[in-house]
Design a protein around this motif. Structure first.
Motif, PDB file in Angstrom:
ATOM      1  N   SER A 235     -18.846  -0.681  23.324  1.00 12.05           N
ATOM      2  CA  SER A 235     -18.981  -1.176  24.700  1.00 12.05           C
ATOM      3  C   SER A 235     -20.319  -1.872  24.913  1.00 12.05           C
ATOM      4  N   ALA A 236     -21.387  -1.270  24.392  1.00 10.70           N
ATOM      5  CA  ALA A 236     -22.711  -1.870  24.552  1.00 10.70           C
ATOM      6  C   ALA A 236     -22.795  -3.196  23.798  1.00 10.70           C
ATOM      7  N   SER A 237     -22.168  -3.268  22.629  1.00 12.28           N
ATOM      8  CA  SER A 237     -22.163  -4.512  21.857  1.00 12.28           C
ATOM      9  C   SER A 237     -21.423  -5.610  22.608  1.00 12.28           C
ATOM     10  N   ARG A 242     -21.584 -10.741  25.461  1.00 15.73           N
ATOM     11  CA  ARG A 242     -21.279 -11.509  26.675  1.00 15.73           C
ATOM     12  C   ARG A 242     -22.517 -12.226  27.201  1.00 15.73           C
ATOM     13  N   HIS A 243     -23.650 -11.548  27.190  1.00 19.58           N
ATOM     14  CA  HIS A 243     -24.889 -12.170  27.660  1.00 19.58           C
ATOM     15  C   HIS A 243     -25.239 -13.386  26.809  1.00 19.58           C
ATOM     16  N   GLY A 391     -18.720   2.567  29.391  1.00 13.60           N
ATOM     17  CA  GLY A 391     -19.491   3.295  28.399  1.00 13.60           C
ATOM     18  C   GLY A 391     -20.889   3.560  28.894  1.00 13.60           C
ATOM     19  N   ASP A 392     -21.701   4.088  27.999  1.00 14.19           N
ATOM     20  CA  ASP A 392     -23.076   4.400  28.348  1.00 14.19           C
ATOM     21  C   ASP A 392     -23.921   3.144  28.366  1.00 14.19           C
ATOM     22  N   GLY A 393     -25.206   3.307  28.650  1.00 10.88           N
ATOM     23  CA  GLY A 393     -26.118   2.180  28.670  1.00 10.88           C
ATOM     24  C   GLY A 393     -26.332   1.605  27.288  1.00 10.88           C
TER      25      GLY A 393
END
Length: 436
Positions: A235-237, A242-243, A391-393
């Protein structure tokens, strides 16, 4: 051909105020090396004495490696890596790209935002014994991780630049004929397995063996720790990719060839999330011992994080991240970086960066180069979007752009890189969706 290629946008080798000269001859006191599980000192090649305190980057998963190729990457005790310049024109071009992005007088919002997606650049340095050997001094993105899981993914539909010879083009196409269709290639990865407290590594041949129907499963291996899928890392990836995609969709300054994304996440789960992984380890052969080991390692890592993370001498895995500097340098990395991104009233330009006037005005008011509609602060003091509830940060995940020996100035979108990013993003989203 060389003169015409320069005229068409090759970055030339010129002096830059952002280039900081640093000699490697300063004496450094290196702390005790980390020990492997059996207590024996880890093996590793010796580095020439004139590069005092530097060691080959042991967990490099792709690219030129020190001691194997003519050029390579060294890890420095101060938390940076030294990337030796490749022969011209590739090395000078990459150095000039970093110098342009991190120039002291850079106020271009596109480049300021790009800094969030690159390793920090601290200029160049050289050995006093061989001043002609130049190194770029870069942030070590893996430095803060105890068990860094690392993946290098080449992006774009072509891995050769417009000035490549016909022979070079054919060679690159033979290496991975599906590059144009898939848009990315896994060059290498290493994945920490919690049950065995060991790493699995995959080289470029593994990536070249992935086809359209297998690329999702092949990529998901990077996020599987032997006991389960690290959904938080997936999720973090996704958020970080996206950024980067948003930046590419807005910029009109560069075209990137043979450039990569470097993915890094912490392989050791936090002690609070160890239970499900321990249960999975228990169900495998020798499970009780594996589960106990997984819990012990995770707890030790949590303690290490509280005491300074990977710089503790008792870190279980030797990845060069535990080197300690006994005496401080005469400069600090924070001061170096501040000198290259000095605070000044920013006069933003929209050339090459398709930004609405309202956003430009907002960024001027905030004194930074990123939007502030969501809470959170980027590496430049710029606001960044936070988690989307999936997800988490992102604290234990990094996704950075690397390898810029084939970057060229442009006045149009980088369609090849954007294509690869979108396909990579869709595959990551499939992995995340299938794990629910």
């Amino acid at each position: 051909m060389m003169e015409s290629s320069l005229a068409l946008g090759r970055l030339e080798l010129t002096s830059s105020p952002a280039t900081v000269g640093i000699h490697l001859g300063q004496r450094l006191s290196v702390g005790p090396a980390g020990r492997e599980k059996n207590g024996q000192p880890p093996p590793g090649p010796q580095v020439p004495s004139h590069l005092n305190g530097c060691v080959p980057l042991s967990h490099q998963v792709a690219g030129h490696k020190y001691g194997v190729d003519k050029v390579g990457i060294l890890q420095h005790p101060d938390g940076t890596v030294l990337k030796q310049l490749q022969p011209p024109p590739r090395g000078p071009r990459e150095m000039q790209f970093y110098s342009k992005v991190y120039a002291e007088d850079c106020y271009d919002p596109c480049l300021l935002e790009l800094q969030d997606h690159l390793p920090k650049y601290y200029g160049t340095c050289s050995s006093p014994d061989n001043p002609s050997d130049l190194y770029m001094k870069l942030e070590d993105v893996t430095r803060r991780f105890v068990k860094p899981c690392i993946m290098d993914v080449k992006l774009g539909q072509r891995s050769y630049d417009p000035f490549a010879s016909q022979e070079k083009r054919e060679q690159q196409i033979r290496k991975y004929p599906l590059m144009e269709e898939i848009g990315f290639l896994v060059l290498g990865m290493r994945v920490y397995k919690v049950c065995s407290n060991s790493f699995e590594t995959y080289d470029q041949h593994y990536g070249r063996g992935l086809v359209k129907d297998t690329v999702k499963d092949g990529l998901s291996k990077f996020f599987h720790n032997g006991a389960g899928l690290r959904r938080d890392a997936v999720s973090a990836s996704i958020r970080r990719v996206r950024h980067i995609l948003r930046w590419f969709e807005s910029q009109r300054q560069f075209t990137f060839y043979a450039s990569s994304l470097l993915f890094v996440y912490e392989g050791l789960p936090s002690s609070s999330s160890t239970a499900p992984f321990s249960a999975s380890c228990s169900s495998s052969p020798g499970g009780t011992e594996k589960a106990s080991a997984a819990t012990t390692v995770a707890t030790a890592a949590e303690d290490a994080r509280g005491k300074g993370g990977a710089e503790e001498a008792e870190v279980v895995e030797y990845n060069n991240n535990n080197i300690q500097v006994g005496a401080p340098w005469s400069y600090s990395l924070a001061e170096e970086y501040a000198n290259q991104t000095k605070d000044a009233q920013l006069h933003y330009r929209t050339k090459g960066c398709l930004l609405p006037p309202a956003i430009i005005a907002e960024r001027q008011a905030n004194g930074n180069g990123r939007r502030t509609e969501e809470t959170g602060v980027g590496r430049n003091g710029a606001a960044v979007e936070q988690g989307d509830g999936d997800g988490d940060g992102d604290g234990d995940v990094e996704v950075r752009m690397i390898d810029f020996a084939h970057v060229f100035q442009s006045d149009s979108p980088d369609h090849g890189y954007i294509y690869g990013l979108k396909h990579l993003l869709s595959v990551l989203e499939q992995i995340s969706h299938d794990s629910r």
